[in-house]
Design an enzyme around this catalytic site. Sequence first.
Site, PDB file in Angstrom:
ATOM      1  N   ASP A  20      16.704  -0.696  -7.690  1.00 45.96           N
ATOM      2  CA  ASP A  20      17.517   0.470  -7.341  1.00 45.96           C
ATOM      3  C   ASP A  20      18.665   0.007  -6.436  1.00 45.96           C
ATOM      4  OD1 ASP A  20      18.301   3.217  -6.460  1.00 45.96           O
ATOM      5  OD2 ASP A  20      16.504   3.781  -7.552  1.00 45.96           O
ATOM      6  N   HIS A  55      21.311  -1.396  -8.349  1.00 46.71           N
ATOM      7  CA  HIS A  55      22.321  -0.360  -8.559  1.00 46.71           C
ATOM      8  C   HIS A  55      23.563  -0.521  -7.686  1.00 46.71           C
ATOM      9  CE1 HIS A  55      19.205   2.629 -10.474  1.00 46.71           C
ATOM     10  NE2 HIS A  55      19.283   1.469 -11.094  1.00 46.71           N
TER      11      HIS A  55
END
Length: 397
Positions: free
Chosen positions: A218, A241
């Site tokens: 993430d 991310h």
Amino acid sequence: MSVELNVATISVLLLLMLASTANALTRVFDVRNYGAKPNLDITQAVTRAWKDACAYPGSSKVVVPAATYRVGTVIFLGPCKGPIEFNVLGSIHSPGDPKYFTGDNWISFARIDHLTVSGTGDFDGQGRTAWGRSGCSKTSYCIHLPISLRFDYITNSIVRDITSYNSKQFHINVFGCKNLTFDHVTIRAPQNSPNTDGIHIGRSTKVNVINSKISTGDDCISLGDGSRDILIQGVNCGPGHGISIGSLGKYHNEQPVSGVRVIGCTLTNTMTGVRVKTWPNSYPGSAFDLHFENIIMNNVDTPILIDQGYCPWNQCKREIPSQIKISNVSFKNIKGTSRTKNAVEIICSKALPCQKVELRDIDLKYNGKDGPATSRCAHVTPLIGGYQNPRACTVVA
Ligand SMILES: *[C@@H]1O[C@H](CO)[C@@H](O)[C@H](O)[C@H]1NC(C)=O
Ligand SMILES: *[C@@H]1O[C@H](CO)[C@@H](O)[C@H](O)[C@H]1NC(C)=O
């Protein structure tokens, strides 16, 4: 033999004496003296070692030697009587089964001034057992999984050299802290591990993340509301991310995000590079004084992104604009490659257009068939300077 003691040699001697006294004053609390044995659960031993170290009226150091140990949920609580170091040379393993955890914390440090967490050792969250659940990212299931390392109300402190592996949820969460530095920290989890943000910071002032390497599933680093005076420098991210501010505006009474500098970082194979995201139909708030400079993007899906219509899984009313005011933002000297043609997207709120956004010396190459790279803008008139590839605001939405 005569020794000439001049001023210089005397000062050197004095310095040496001072250094060794400081060292001698650090009292070591080795978990082995509290019954810790390799490969066994040392929750009790490490808790007792911490209590004694924290109560010691001077510099203290808890040492976890080079071996593998298991530790359940623990809170290392201050305030302590003196500066305290938690030195990890071994590998600390979490319970594997998510059902063991009743709360969303594994190891927490709380209410401590002058804490040092150090050592070449690691914290292993044993996350694989938790990631498999389908729907993890779409429901609240992940919220109940433990964050590996929590820092709550920590001041004037440093975390250095340690590694965090395979957290079940976030690797590191920072809340209510002031003057906390992460230096040479390594974070590692696979690209497909859900919700394993590297370092999440919220409601904290003067937090530095420097010289660190974060590979995860993430966000590399995410900044929640109330993040102020944050420096991210010399950090390598990817996969994951990217570096995110937000998402902001989901909750009532969020504090502004301000004074963020991301400098000299490299992002490789990440979903976004540097981004600011806010929810549509949001509560009011602001994010200002945000600066991104000297950043290398390697094969990043969307290297530069302001998204004021962030609405994953369509949980929100997109047509009602965000009430978060974004201003004083600069992107300077950002180079490399984009994995999609949307290299730059600056989509601001229709209700509160972004102000004082600057794009300077941007060079993001995209080599796909549907090229060249584009720069999409909405509700913003950026100040443009230097080289621009893609041409700034090629598409005005
Ligand atoms: C911030 O914390 C560091 C590490 O403990 C300390 O050396 C420094 O003096 C602190 N800065 C301020 C302004 O207190
Ligand atoms: C805008 O950013 C610059 C550079 O960090 C800073 O000096 C200035 O105070 C900021 N202004 C506002 C209004 O945030």
